[in-house]
Design an enzyme around this catalytic site. Sequence first.
Site, short mmCIF file in Angstrom:
data_model
loop_
_atom_site.label_atom_id
_atom_site.label_comp_id
_atom_site.label_asym_id
_atom_site.label_seq_id
_atom_site.Cartn_x
_atom_site.Cartn_y
_atom_site.Cartn_z
N GLU A 116 6.88 -14.07 8.22
CA GLU A 116 8.08 -13.22 8.24
C GLU A 116 8.55 -12.93 9.68
O GLU A 116 9.32 -11.99 9.89
CB GLU A 116 7.84 -11.90 7.50
CG GLU A 116 7.33 -12.03 6.08
CD GLU A 116 8.35 -12.61 5.10
OE1 GLU A 116 9.45 -13.01 5.54
OE2 GLU A 116 8.03 -12.68 3.91
N HIS A 139 6.13 -4.43 7.59
CA HIS A 139 6.42 -4.90 6.23
C HIS A 139 5.18 -4.75 5.37
O HIS A 139 4.08 -5.10 5.79
CB HIS A 139 6.85 -6.37 6.26
CG HIS A 139 6.87 -7.02 4.91
ND1 HIS A 139 7.69 -6.58 3.89
CD2 HIS A 139 6.15 -8.05 4.39
CE1 HIS A 139 7.48 -7.33 2.81
NE2 HIS A 139 6.54 -8.22 3.08
N HIS A 141 3.94 -3.95 0.82
CA HIS A 141 4.31 -4.06 -0.59
C HIS A 141 4.01 -2.75 -1.32
O HIS A 141 3.05 -2.68 -2.12
CB HIS A 141 3.55 -5.22 -1.24
CG HIS A 141 3.76 -6.56 -0.59
ND1 HIS A 141 2.95 -7.65 -0.82
CD2 HIS A 141 4.70 -6.98 0.29
CE1 HIS A 141 3.38 -8.69 -0.13
NE2 HIS A 141 4.44 -8.32 0.57
N GLU A 169 11.74 16.75 1.73
CA GLU A 169 11.81 16.35 3.14
C GLU A 169 12.20 14.90 3.35
O GLU A 169 12.31 14.44 4.49
CB GLU A 169 10.49 16.68 3.84
CG GLU A 169 10.23 18.17 3.75
CD GLU A 169 9.37 18.72 4.86
OE1 GLU A 169 8.91 17.97 5.72
OE2 GLU A 169 9.19 19.95 4.85
N HIS A 210 9.53 -7.28 -4.16
CA HIS A 210 8.65 -7.78 -3.11
C HIS A 210 8.09 -6.65 -2.23
O HIS A 210 6.88 -6.48 -2.16
CB HIS A 210 9.42 -8.80 -2.25
CG HIS A 210 8.61 -9.40 -1.15
ND1 HIS A 210 8.77 -10.69 -0.71
CD2 HIS A 210 7.61 -8.89 -0.38
CE1 HIS A 210 7.89 -10.94 0.26
NE2 HIS A 210 7.19 -9.86 0.48
P1 13P Z 1 2.22 -13.48 6.03
O1 13P Z 1 0.79 -13.64 5.58
O2 13P Z 1 2.80 -14.78 6.52
O3 13P Z 1 2.38 -12.37 7.03
O4 13P Z 1 3.08 -13.10 4.76
C1 13P Z 1 2.78 -11.94 4.04
C2 13P Z 1 3.95 -11.39 3.33
O5 13P Z 1 3.90 -10.23 2.92
C3 13P Z 1 5.13 -12.24 3.12
O6 13P Z 1 6.23 -11.47 2.76
ZN ZN Z 2 5.62 -9.60 1.79
#
Ligand code: 13P
Ligand code: ZN
Length: 273
Positions: A116, A139, A141, A169, A210
């Site tokens: 990413e 990033h 999940h 808040e 995602h």
């Molecule tokens: P990477 O292992 O390449 O960082 O990817 C993980 C991920 O969450 C892809 O969206």
């Molecule tokens: Zn991801």
Amino acid sequence: MTKFVDSSFVKNMREVTRESYLRYWDERNGGNVSYRLLAEEVEGFEDVSEVKATYELGFNASAIAGFYYLVTGTGRYFRNVYDRPTLDLGLVKISEDGKSYDVVWGFEDGGKPTSEFPSHLLSHIERLKVNPEQRVVFHCHPTNLIAMSFTQPLDERHLSRILWKMQAESIVVFPEGIGVIPYMTPGTNAIGEATAAKMSEFQAVLWPHHGLFASGVSLDETYGLVEVIEKAAMIFSQVGAQGGQILQEITDQELQEIADYFGQTPHAGFLDL
Ligand code: 13P
Ligand code: ZN
């Protein structure tokens, strides 16, 4: 090398990746982080002159030419970063023409930055236009937020209002609300461009089905933003688990009053006043 691994920002990176993993936001290879080093942090290194590998970027990163980023490796498990930072983390320098980058530290077993990286670097570029202090893209999940992307309309105003109303808040931490892109293939330059376009207006962007892309000036601030958003989404899930009937709520007027009190400006048009 030891000095670097013990430096406060690497330690902080090790800690947030572990905490994020423990919250079930980073199963297997899920999640990635990038952190822009300040000049004094680069100077604190023993040696960053040896180029271990060079990779083409495939987009124009001239706005961040010469910048150093500490970044998690692709395929790496957040569960392991704490104990093996020299394998799972790498330090890269963006080339002077903005077309490629050099790996100058880390990835000792031959790894490379997250898949990413386009979304990270394009988001950094966009956020720097909003705030020159911008340094972090995170990033992961987050479970409850992702669940909302199945049950709720993928509408920024609608989702921001729910998240603001679930916790008093929220609006203080993300008064601009949450951005949303359509579902797209991860890892591509296209999702990077779509994410970055939203980053001009929002510090956090939902990737439906995602995860979340969040940005900020420090690891703490950025990780805290993810926490607040996911906490609100978790309360929303719990409200659903308790039957989903809302008997009383924070009104739009009250949200505006919270924002006023804390000196924040809610996203224009997101409140009904
Ligand atoms: P990477 O292992 O390449 O960082 O990817 C993980 C991920 O969450 C892809 O969206
Ligand atoms: Zn991801």
